[in-house]
Design a protein around this motif. Structure first.
Motif, PDB file in Angstrom:
ATOM      1  N   GLN A 160       0.847  -1.207   0.000  1.00 20.82           N
ATOM      2  CA  GLN A 160       0.000   0.000   0.000  1.00 20.82           C
ATOM      3  C   GLN A 160       0.879   1.253   0.000  1.00 20.82           C
ATOM      4  O   GLN A 160       0.588   2.221  -0.712  1.00 20.82           O
ATOM      5  CB  GLN A 160      -0.921  -0.005   1.209  1.00 20.82           C
ATOM      6  N   ARG A 161       1.942   1.237   0.799  1.00 20.13           N
ATOM      7  CA  ARG A 161       2.830   2.404   0.834  1.00 20.13           C
ATOM      8  C   ARG A 161       3.528   2.611  -0.503  1.00 20.13           C
ATOM      9  O   ARG A 161       3.725   3.751  -0.942  1.00 20.13           O
ATOM     10  CB  ARG A 161       3.869   2.234   1.959  1.00 20.13           C
ATOM     11  N   ARG A 162       3.895   1.507  -1.154  1.00 18.65           N
ATOM     12  CA  ARG A 162       4.564   1.634  -2.456  1.00 18.65           C
ATOM     13  C   ARG A 162       3.645   2.265  -3.485  1.00 18.65           C
ATOM     14  O   ARG A 162       4.101   3.009  -4.380  1.00 18.65           O
ATOM     15  CB  ARG A 162       5.007   0.238  -2.932  1.00 18.65           C
ATOM     16  N   LEU A 163       2.352   2.013  -3.384  1.00 17.75           N
ATOM     17  CA  LEU A 163       1.387   2.532  -4.354  1.00 17.75           C
ATOM     18  C   LEU A 163       0.769   3.859  -3.933  1.00 17.75           C
ATOM     19  O   LEU A 163       0.037   4.483  -4.716  1.00 17.75           O
ATOM     20  CB  LEU A 163       0.266   1.509  -4.573  1.00 17.75           C
ATOM     21  N   ALA A 164       1.073   4.308  -2.733  1.00 15.98           N
ATOM     22  CA  ALA A 164       0.443   5.526  -2.195  1.00 15.98           C
ATOM     23  C   ALA A 164       0.605   6.748  -3.102  1.00 15.98           C
ATOM     24  O   ALA A 164      -0.359   7.527  -3.265  1.00 15.98           O
ATOM     25  CB  ALA A 164       0.986   5.820  -0.798  1.00 15.98           C
ATOM     26  N   PRO A 165       1.770   6.992  -3.721  1.00 17.25           N
ATOM     27  CA  PRO A 165       1.872   8.173  -4.592  1.00 17.25           C
ATOM     28  C   PRO A 165       0.863   8.171  -5.741  1.00 17.25           C
ATOM     29  O   PRO A 165       0.368   9.235  -6.132  1.00 17.25           O
ATOM     30  CB  PRO A 165       3.312   8.088  -5.118  1.00 17.25           C
ATOM     31  N   TYR A 166       0.540   7.005  -6.252  1.00 14.12           N
ATOM     32  CA  TYR A 166      -0.433   6.923  -7.342  1.00 14.12           C
ATOM     33  C   TYR A 166      -1.839   7.206  -6.823  1.00 14.12           C
ATOM     34  O   TYR A 166      -2.648   7.826  -7.526  1.00 14.12           O
ATOM     35  CB  TYR A 166      -0.369   5.546  -8.004  1.00 14.12           C
ATOM     36  N   TYR A 167      -2.135   6.747  -5.616  1.00  7.54           N
ATOM     37  CA  TYR A 167      -3.421   7.068  -5.007  1.00  7.54           C
ATOM     38  C   TYR A 167      -3.581   8.581  -4.887  1.00  7.54           C
ATOM     39  O   TYR A 167      -4.624   9.152  -5.246  1.00  7.54           O
ATOM     40  CB  TYR A 167      -3.525   6.428  -3.620  1.00  7.54           C
ATOM     41  N   ARG A 168      -2.553   9.232  -4.372  1.00  2.90           N
ATOM     42  CA  ARG A 168      -2.639  10.680  -4.194  1.00  2.90           C
ATOM     43  C   ARG A 168      -2.754  11.401  -5.530  1.00  2.90           C
ATOM     44  O   ARG A 168      -3.499  12.378  -5.662  1.00  2.90           O
ATOM     45  CB  ARG A 168      -1.413  11.166  -3.413  1.00  2.90           C
ATOM     46  N   GLU A 169      -2.039  10.915  -6.536  1.00  2.00           N
ATOM     47  CA  GLU A 169      -2.119  11.516  -7.870  1.00  2.00           C
ATOM     48  C   GLU A 169      -3.538  11.491  -8.415  1.00  2.00           C
ATOM     49  O   GLU A 169      -3.979  12.437  -9.087  1.00  2.00           O
ATOM     50  CB  GLU A 169      -1.174  10.764  -8.810  1.00  2.00           C
ATOM     51  N   GLY A 216      -6.259  11.352  -6.545  1.00  2.00           N
ATOM     52  CA  GLY A 216      -7.215  11.881  -5.576  1.00  2.00           C
ATOM     53  C   GLY A 216      -7.873  10.817  -4.724  1.00  2.00           C
ATOM     54  O   GLY A 216      -8.996  11.007  -4.233  1.00  2.00           O
ATOM     55  N   LEU A 217      -7.185   9.694  -4.527  1.00  2.00           N
ATOM     56  CA  LEU A 217      -7.721   8.592  -3.723  1.00  2.00           C
ATOM     57  C   LEU A 217      -7.046   8.568  -2.360  1.00  2.00           C
ATOM     58  O   LEU A 217      -5.943   9.092  -2.185  1.00  2.00           O
ATOM     59  CB  LEU A 217      -7.488   7.258  -4.436  1.00  2.00           C
ATOM     60  N   ASP A 218      -7.683   7.936  -1.417  1.00  2.00           N
ATOM     61  CA  ASP A 218      -7.160   7.814  -0.058  1.00  2.00           C
ATOM     62  C   ASP A 218      -6.193   6.633   0.015  1.00  2.00           C
ATOM     63  O   ASP A 218      -6.622   5.478  -0.089  1.00  2.00           O
ATOM     64  CB  ASP A 218      -8.305   7.622   0.927  1.00  2.00           C
ATOM     65  N   PRO A 219      -4.903   6.870   0.205  1.00  2.00           N
ATOM     66  CA  PRO A 219      -3.951   5.750   0.248  1.00  2.00           C
ATOM     67  C   PRO A 219      -4.098   4.878   1.488  1.00  2.00           C
ATOM     68  O   PRO A 219      -3.521   3.793   1.547  1.00  2.00           O
ATOM     69  CB  PRO A 219      -2.588   6.442   0.223  1.00  2.00           C
ATOM     70  N   GLU A 220      -4.867   5.344   2.479  1.00  2.00           N
ATOM     71  CA  GLU A 220      -5.086   4.565   3.700  1.00  2.00           C
ATOM     72  C   GLU A 220      -6.325   3.680   3.618  1.00  2.00           C
ATOM     73  O   GLU A 220      -6.613   2.913   4.535  1.00  2.00           O
ATOM     74  CB  GLU A 220      -5.213   5.499   4.906  1.00  2.00           C
ATOM     75  N   ALA A 221      -7.065   3.782   2.520  1.00  2.00           N
ATOM     76  CA  ALA A 221      -8.287   2.985   2.386  1.00  2.00           C
ATOM     77  C   ALA A 221      -7.935   1.494   2.329  1.00  2.00           C
ATOM     78  O   ALA A 221      -6.929   1.112   1.734  1.00  2.00           O
ATOM     79  CB  ALA A 221      -9.036   3.386   1.126  1.00  2.00           C
ATOM     80  N   PRO A 222      -8.742   0.638   2.957  1.00  2.00           N
ATOM     81  CA  PRO A 222      -8.461  -0.810   2.923  1.00  2.00           C
ATOM     82  C   PRO A 222      -8.442  -1.334   1.490  1.00  2.00           C
ATOM     83  O   PRO A 222      -9.232  -0.913   0.646  1.00  2.00           O
ATOM     84  CB  PRO A 222      -9.639  -1.410   3.719  1.00  2.00           C
ATOM     85  N   ALA A 223      -7.519  -2.247   1.220  1.00  2.00           N
ATOM     86  CA  ALA A 223      -7.408  -2.820  -0.115  1.00  2.00           C
ATOM     87  C   ALA A 223      -8.611  -3.696  -0.421  1.00  2.00           C
ATOM     88  O   ALA A 223      -9.159  -4.370   0.455  1.00  2.00           O
ATOM     89  CB  ALA A 223      -6.126  -3.644  -0.235  1.00  2.00           C
ATOM     90  N   PRO A 272      -8.464   0.075  -7.122  1.00  2.00           N
ATOM     91  CA  PRO A 272      -8.950   1.457  -7.122  1.00  2.00           C
ATOM     92  C   PRO A 272      -8.238   2.341  -8.134  1.00  2.00           C
ATOM     93  O   PRO A 272      -8.841   3.261  -8.706  1.00  2.00           O
ATOM     94  CB  PRO A 272      -8.684   1.929  -5.683  1.00  2.00           C
ATOM     95  N   LEU A 273      -6.953   2.071  -8.385  1.00  2.00           N
ATOM     96  CA  LEU A 273      -6.207   2.862  -9.356  1.00  2.00           C
ATOM     97  C   LEU A 273      -6.757   2.636 -10.764  1.00  2.00           C
ATOM     98  O   LEU A 273      -6.925   3.587 -11.541  1.00  2.00           O
ATOM     99  CB  LEU A 273      -4.725   2.498  -9.306  1.00  2.00           C
ATOM    100  N   ARG A 274      -7.045   1.387 -11.087  1.00  2.00           N
ATOM    101  CA  ARG A 274      -7.629   1.097 -12.400  1.00  2.00           C
ATOM    102  C   ARG A 274      -9.022   1.710 -12.507  1.00  2.00           C
ATOM    103  O   ARG A 274      -9.348   2.330 -13.528  1.00  2.00           O
ATOM    104  CB  ARG A 274      -7.692  -0.409 -12.634  1.00  2.00           C
ATOM    105  N   SER A 275      -9.824   1.560 -11.475  1.00  2.00           N
ATOM    106  CA  SER A 275     -11.191   2.084 -11.515  1.00  2.00           C
ATOM    107  C   SER A 275     -11.213   3.594 -11.720  1.00  2.00           C
ATOM    108  O   SER A 275     -12.107   4.129 -12.379  1.00  2.00           O
ATOM    109  CB  SER A 275     -11.929   1.716 -10.229  1.00  2.00           C
ATOM    110  N   PHE A 299      -2.798   1.521 -15.170  1.00  2.00           N
ATOM    111  CA  PHE A 299      -2.879   0.653 -13.991  1.00  2.00           C
ATOM    112  C   PHE A 299      -3.668  -0.631 -14.256  1.00  2.00           C
ATOM    113  O   PHE A 299      -4.117  -1.280 -13.318  1.00  2.00           O
ATOM    114  CB  PHE A 299      -3.511   1.432 -12.831  1.00  2.00           C
ATOM    115  N   MET A 300      -3.818  -1.000 -15.520  1.00  2.00           N
ATOM    116  CA  MET A 300      -4.549  -2.215 -15.842  1.00  2.00           C
ATOM    117  C   MET A 300      -3.616  -3.266 -16.428  1.00  2.00           C
ATOM    118  O   MET A 300      -2.605  -2.943 -17.047  1.00  2.00           O
ATOM    119  CB  MET A 300      -5.698  -1.915 -16.810  1.00  2.00           C
TER     120      MET A 300
END
Length: 359
Positions: free
Chosen positions: A89-98, A100-107, A308-311, A321-322
């Motif tokens: 999750q931490r490795r992917l967090a920058p993409y979540y922020r890019e 506009g997603l919450d990087p702390e959201a449960p996978a 979530p990144l693909r969605s 991200f697909m």
């Protein structure tokens, strides 16, 4: 006129072509088209529930009386590893922020289901002519129940050792999956990708090592590949990527665009999408995080954090991200209906086998 008709006779098909069961890429419409053309249509079940399997097979039976192959994964559920999943999750967090997603959201939980009692109940109820497996075979009691239905049993081998193991446990034919193949490697007695070998080398070695017929898979996308497989001793071929170009395939539009540019796009083995090595067209997430990411959780858990990144990006037409599953011969494929493709491939191969390549 085919030089080896064992697989055709065993499976009750007219052409020695099996449509690869590609989870998420095709359902009953694709299987029907291939079956009606004389090949073996396949229904991938790794992303289906038992009720969805019943529904899809029901559609198939309504449209054709031809044989069907239903395919299952045989992976074991991984033990929970909260630390590794948190690191992913931490490795992917920058993409979540890019995005506009919450990087702390449960996978999101993965929905790739292994073969189990519920699916075995479906096999006993629905009686498919062929049942195939990926990542080995189910445990003995389940396999015995499948065999008792009279279904022909196939599974993928990526090494000679795996092929012998499958034959010893009752497989009626072995799918020799070369390194060129798209999607998940079927490897199950090794986890060392570096020693995987190509179709040209694997097929004849498996043919020499087992008594059952061998089905060649990996990098076969035209009649030349089919003819070559027969010259190496195969009794049939399994083809996947070429069927992704058909209108019956259920892949997303960014995936279709990437395949159409196949001759200009590289493929690589990656574990970033699911946690297991699988071949796909290189895109942003594969370049920047992988292609092999040591922190990716075990199969199939890695995919949850990517969902979530693909969605968020796919509706904008992004492929970043697909998973763009593809074998190494996408550049040989042409868009056409699946039935036409099946017949054309067979005609091309037979002409080469009968007349030779230079006549």
């Amino acid at each position: 006129m085919w030089p080896d008709q064992r697989v055709m006779q065993m499976l009750g098909i007219d052409l020695p072509i099996i449509q690869a069961p590609m989870a998420g890429a095709g359902l009953s419409d694709l299987a029907v088209a291939v079956a009606e053309a004389g090949g073996l249509g396949s229904l991938p079940c790794a992303l289906l529930t038992p009720d969805q399997l019943r529904n899809q097979l029901g559609i198939f039976r309504q449209k054709t009386t031809r044989p069907i192959n239903i395919n299952f994964f045989c992976h074991e559920a991984p033990a929970p590893d909260g630390e590794r999943e948190a690191a992913w999750q931490r490795r992917l967090a920058p993409y979540y922020r890019e995005l506009g997603l919450d990087p702390e959201a449960p996978a999101t939980a993965s929905n790739r289901a292994p073969f189990d009692d519920a699916f075995c109940d479906m096999v006993e109820e629905l009686r498919p002519e062929v049942v195939s497996f990926h990542f080995g075979l189910p445990e003995g009691a389940l396999l015995d129940r499948v065999a008792a239905t009279g279904a022909r049993i196939l599974s993928s081998a990526t090494t000679v050792d795996e092929a012998r193991w499958l034959e010893d446990r009752g497989c009626h034919a072995i799918i020799a999956q070369g390194y060129e193949a798209g999607g998940h490697r079927g490897m199950f007695r090794t986890d060392t990708v570096a020693t995987q070998i190509g179709t040209l080398s694997l097929v004849p070695q498996v043919v020499d090592a087992v008594r059952v017929p061998v089905i060649a898979a990996g990098g076969i996308a035209d009649g030349r590949g089919i003819a070559a497989a027969f010259m190496l001793g195969a009794s049939a071929v399994q083809i996947g990527t070429a069927y992704l170009f058909t209108p019956e395939a259920t892949i997303a539009e960014p995936h279709r665009r990437a395949l159409a540019a196949g001759s200009d796009r590289e493929t690589a083995l990656t574990n970033v999408f699911t946690g297991r090595p699988a071949r796909g067209i290189v895109n942003r997430i594969m370049r920047e995080v992988g292609p092999i990411a040591p922190e990716a959780p075990q199969f199939p858990l890695a995919g949850g954090a990517l969902a979530p990144l693909r969605s968020a990006s796919e509706p904008e037409g992004s492929e970043d991200f697909m998973s763009l599953w593809s074998g190494q011969s996408a550049g040989l494929s042409r868009a056409m209906p699946a039935g036409d493709l099946t017949r054309n491939l067979a005609d091309q191969a037979l002409e080469l086998l009968v007349r030779g390549p230079n006549r």
